[in-house]
Design a protein around this motif. Structure first.
Motif, short mmCIF file in Angstrom:
data_model
loop_
_atom_site.label_atom_id
_atom_site.label_comp_id
_atom_site.label_asym_id
_atom_site.label_seq_id
_atom_site.Cartn_x
_atom_site.Cartn_y
_atom_site.Cartn_z
N GLY A 163 31.69 34.44 44.99
CA GLY A 163 32.63 34.14 43.92
C GLY A 163 33.99 34.69 44.27
N LEU A 164 34.98 34.27 43.53
CA LEU A 164 36.34 34.76 43.73
C LEU A 164 36.74 35.70 42.60
CD1 LEU A 164 38.11 31.44 44.82
CD2 LEU A 164 37.31 33.30 46.30
N ARG A 165 37.61 36.64 42.90
CA ARG A 165 38.15 37.54 41.89
C ARG A 165 39.51 37.00 41.42
NH1 ARG A 165 36.84 43.77 43.97
NH2 ARG A 165 34.58 43.65 43.51
N PHE A 166 39.76 37.12 40.12
CA PHE A 166 41.00 36.61 39.54
C PHE A 166 41.69 37.72 38.76
CE2 PHE A 166 38.37 32.91 40.15
CZ PHE A 166 39.26 31.90 40.52
N THR A 167 43.02 37.74 38.82
CA THR A 167 43.84 38.62 38.00
C THR A 167 44.95 37.77 37.39
OG1 THR A 167 43.42 40.50 39.49
CG2 THR A 167 45.30 40.68 37.97
N ARG A 168 44.88 37.62 36.07
CA ARG A 168 45.84 36.79 35.34
C ARG A 168 45.97 35.39 35.96
NH1 ARG A 168 48.09 41.85 35.39
NH2 ARG A 168 49.42 41.37 37.18
N GLY A 169 44.81 34.83 36.27
CA GLY A 169 44.77 33.47 36.80
C GLY A 169 45.01 33.33 38.29
N ARG A 170 45.32 34.44 38.95
CA ARG A 170 45.57 34.40 40.38
C ARG A 170 44.35 34.89 41.14
NH1 ARG A 170 49.82 31.87 42.57
NH2 ARG A 170 49.89 33.41 44.24
N VAL A 171 44.03 34.27 42.28
CA VAL A 171 42.94 34.73 43.13
C VAL A 171 43.37 36.00 43.83
CG1 VAL A 171 41.48 34.18 45.11
CG2 VAL A 171 42.10 32.37 43.49
N THR A 172 42.62 37.08 43.57
CA THR A 172 43.00 38.38 44.11
C THR A 172 41.83 39.06 44.82
OG1 THR A 172 42.53 39.37 41.95
CG2 THR A 172 44.84 38.80 42.44
N GLY A 173 40.94 38.28 45.39
CA GLY A 173 39.84 38.88 46.12
C GLY A 173 38.60 38.02 46.04
N ALA A 174 37.48 38.60 46.48
CA ALA A 174 36.24 37.84 46.52
C ALA A 174 35.05 38.76 46.30
CB ALA A 174 36.10 37.12 47.86
N GLU A 175 34.00 38.19 45.70
CA GLU A 175 32.70 38.85 45.60
C GLU A 175 31.86 38.40 46.80
OE1 GLU A 175 32.28 41.00 43.34
OE2 GLU A 175 33.86 40.49 41.92
N LEU A 176 31.18 39.36 47.43
CA LEU A 176 30.43 39.03 48.64
C LEU A 176 29.02 39.59 48.59
CD1 LEU A 176 33.61 39.97 49.93
CD2 LEU A 176 32.55 38.43 51.59
N LYS A 177 28.18 38.99 49.42
CA LYS A 177 26.82 39.47 49.58
C LYS A 177 26.51 39.57 51.06
CE LYS A 177 21.98 38.47 48.45
NZ LYS A 177 21.05 37.55 47.74
N ASP A 178 26.07 40.75 51.48
CA ASP A 178 25.64 40.94 52.86
C ASP A 178 24.33 40.17 53.05
OD1 ASP A 178 24.50 41.90 55.28
OD2 ASP A 178 25.64 43.77 55.10
N ARG A 179 24.35 39.15 53.87
CA ARG A 179 23.18 38.28 54.02
C ARG A 179 22.07 38.94 54.81
NH1 ARG A 179 25.49 32.31 55.47
NH2 ARG A 179 23.37 31.71 54.88
#
Length: 538
Positions: free
Chosen positions: A213-229
């Protein structure tokens, strides 16, 4: 490693200490999750890797992640060429060919002479073929002129002369052969060295880390959620700007940003075959199939590489594979210029397919330009896809320049502009491969056996001066100096090096991309088990 603009002096074995091993995955996850990065690059193909490398050089704090291995998809499934693009001359793209030649020469002469090699191409002209001898003779002359005749003068030669260099060349109805020069590389190795360059410039990298998933701050993409596969651990990365460089998956990530995002690309499947050679080759073949397509027969890694296909692909990028139709097409097209004995299916050791990323829209994929597509999403995420391996440095610089000049300056202003970066920054291991191979042969341990000549050449042309660190591992532990398979030049020290210094996590990482065992058809179950054992013995 200190960057230098000239070839380094080859050190004696034992005089240069090996660099320390890479951080563990747990340490890297912690580092990624605790900092805010200027730029998060999602996608570890050559486009993302090159952008991360140049961004780190400019002083930006850079993170790079990939759901699979670095260069694990299309970037290790190319035709292994650094070339100007002879077919582009048909469309009048003279400037594009000249630019491609400039990049090819820079990579092969200043940036990575230890990872590339010149390759002479023969372009056979058959009676009834799509092009005449006069046209192709003029074409290869113009092509060589656009490279300032750095690879010789493009010309025509006799079939009798050509067959001495390519014994399997079919001579029936062969009228003439046009000759020109280009370059070749091992794409996976070149990509990995560029990852190393990015890390040495300050980037933090992690493969086998999937964006969930992506991280958002006030509608802006500001990072990502990740999973170590590999471990299953979940973590996140914060960044001022996110670059989507996921290649065939670029629209998948764009829909994470905006579920209504329209498609921006289309995909073309390119399949290749690797075969054992029935005779020595001293040149490659580029045979016209029709007005626009050429099929290649390339001596590569002591094998023969045939391809490629070019057809629109609409399936899941993760499931792209070579099928029997592809194999038949490649062999049938190769038969235009190759004798039957070289095209026996029993000689095939490996088959692979990659996906070219093309601009969206109608039209024949074979005629489409290999352009780089850049789009900005509703949340400010930049998405970039497409391009050619030959121009990977140029693409990285171009993308970085766009990032640095975005409205609102999301990266801030505390960085070196692209224009001030070194124009020909070398990749790690820069050296003259013949000199490295010579030193590997003469600087044998005492007591101990001399390194085999084919192993010395392989190490020199795949690692450059870093080969001395691998040789040192073998000197310290003679078992690591043994061949992985008797029919391949690789030694077990390369597996340990891949584990500790090249982010190899799985047997496939080692056998397909950090060595050539898989493409040679030599990755046996026994070898896979021993590689897995070494990977676990950290």
């Amino acid at each position: 490693m200190t960057s230098r603009s000239t070839l380094q002096t080859v050190p004696a074995l034992g005089t240069r200490p090996a660099s320390g091993p890479n951080p563990s995955r747990a340490e890297t996850r912690e580092q990624l999750s605790k900092a805010t990065y200027d730029l998060l690059v999602i996608g570890g193909g050559i486009l993302g890797i090159s952008t991360a490398w140049h961004a780190a050089q400019s002083g930006l704090r850079v993170a790079l992640v990939d759901a699979g291995d670095f260069a694990g998809a299309t970037s290790s499934a190319s035709s292994k060429l650094l070339h100007g693009g002879l077919r582009y001359l048909q469309t009048g793209a003279v400037r594009l060919v000249a630019e491609n030649h400039f990049e090819r020469r820079a990579v092969s002469r200043q940036v990575a002479p230890h990872l590339t090699n010149p390759l002479t191409f023969y372009l056979p002209v058959y009676k009834g073929g799509p092009h005449g001898a006069a046209k192709l003779g003029a074409g290869v002359f113009a092509y060589s002129a656009l490279s300032a005749f750095g690879d010789g003068v493009g010309r025509l030669l006799s079939p009798a002369r050509a067959v001495r260099d390519v014994p399997e060349l079919r001579t029936e109805n062969l009228k003439a052969v046009a000759v020109y020069g280009d370059g070749q590389m091992n794409d996976a190795r070149l990509a990995l060295m560029t990852v190393r360059a990015a890390v040495e410039s300050g980037a933090v990298v992690l493969n086998h880390a999937e964006v969930t998933g992506l991280r958002f701050t006030r509608g802006r993409v500001t990072g990502a959620e990740l999973k170590d596969r590999l471990s299953g651990d979940e973590f996140g990365v914060n960044a001022r700007l996110v670059l989507n460089a996921t290649g065939p998956w670029v629209d998948h990530l764009r829909r994470m940003e905006d579920p209504n995002a329209a498609p921006s690309i289309r995909l073309s499947k390119g399949a290749h075959l690797v075969l054992k050679r029935t005779s020595p080759w001293r040149a490659a073949l580029a045979t016209p199939i029709d007005k626009y397509r050429i099929t290649f027969a390339l001596p590569w890694e002591d094998m023969l590489l045939l391809g490629t296909t070019d057809e629109e692909y609409e399936g899941d990028p993760a499931e792209v594979a070579v099928n029997d139709k592809d194999i038949t097409q490649i062999l049938d097209e190769a038969a235009f210029s190759l004798r039957d004995q070289q095209l026996d299916r029993g000689l095939i050791t490996y088959a692979f397919a990659g996906l070219r990323v093309l601009p969206g829209g109608p039209g024949d994929t074979a005629k489409a330009r290999r352009e780089t597509v850049v789009t900005e999403g509703r949340g400010g995420m930049l998405s970039v896809a497409g391009g050619k391996w030959t121009t990977f440095r140029h693409i990285g610089r171009t993308v970085l320049k766009k990032l640095q000049t975005l409205p609102g300056a999301p990266l801030g202003e505390d960085f070196e502009p692209v224009s001030s970066l070194p124009k020909r920054m070398p990749l790690p291991g820069l050296s003259h491969p013949r000199a490295v191979a010579h030193r590997l042969l003469v600087d044998r341990p005492a007591p101990g056996p001399r390194m085999a000549a084919d192993t010395a050449r392989h190490l020199a042309t795949h690692y450059g001066s870093l080969a001395f660190d691998i040789a040192r591992l073998a000197n310290e532990n003679p078992e690591l100096g043994e061949r992985i398979h008797p029919d391949a030049p690789e030694i077990w020290a390369q597996v340990v090096w891949a584990r500790d210094h090249e982010w190899a996590e799985t047997p496939e990482d080692v056998l397909r991309r950090r060595t050539t065992l898989t493409i040679r058809g030599l990755a046996t179950d026994e070898i896979r088990a021993k590689v897995q054992e070494l990977l676990e013995a950290r």
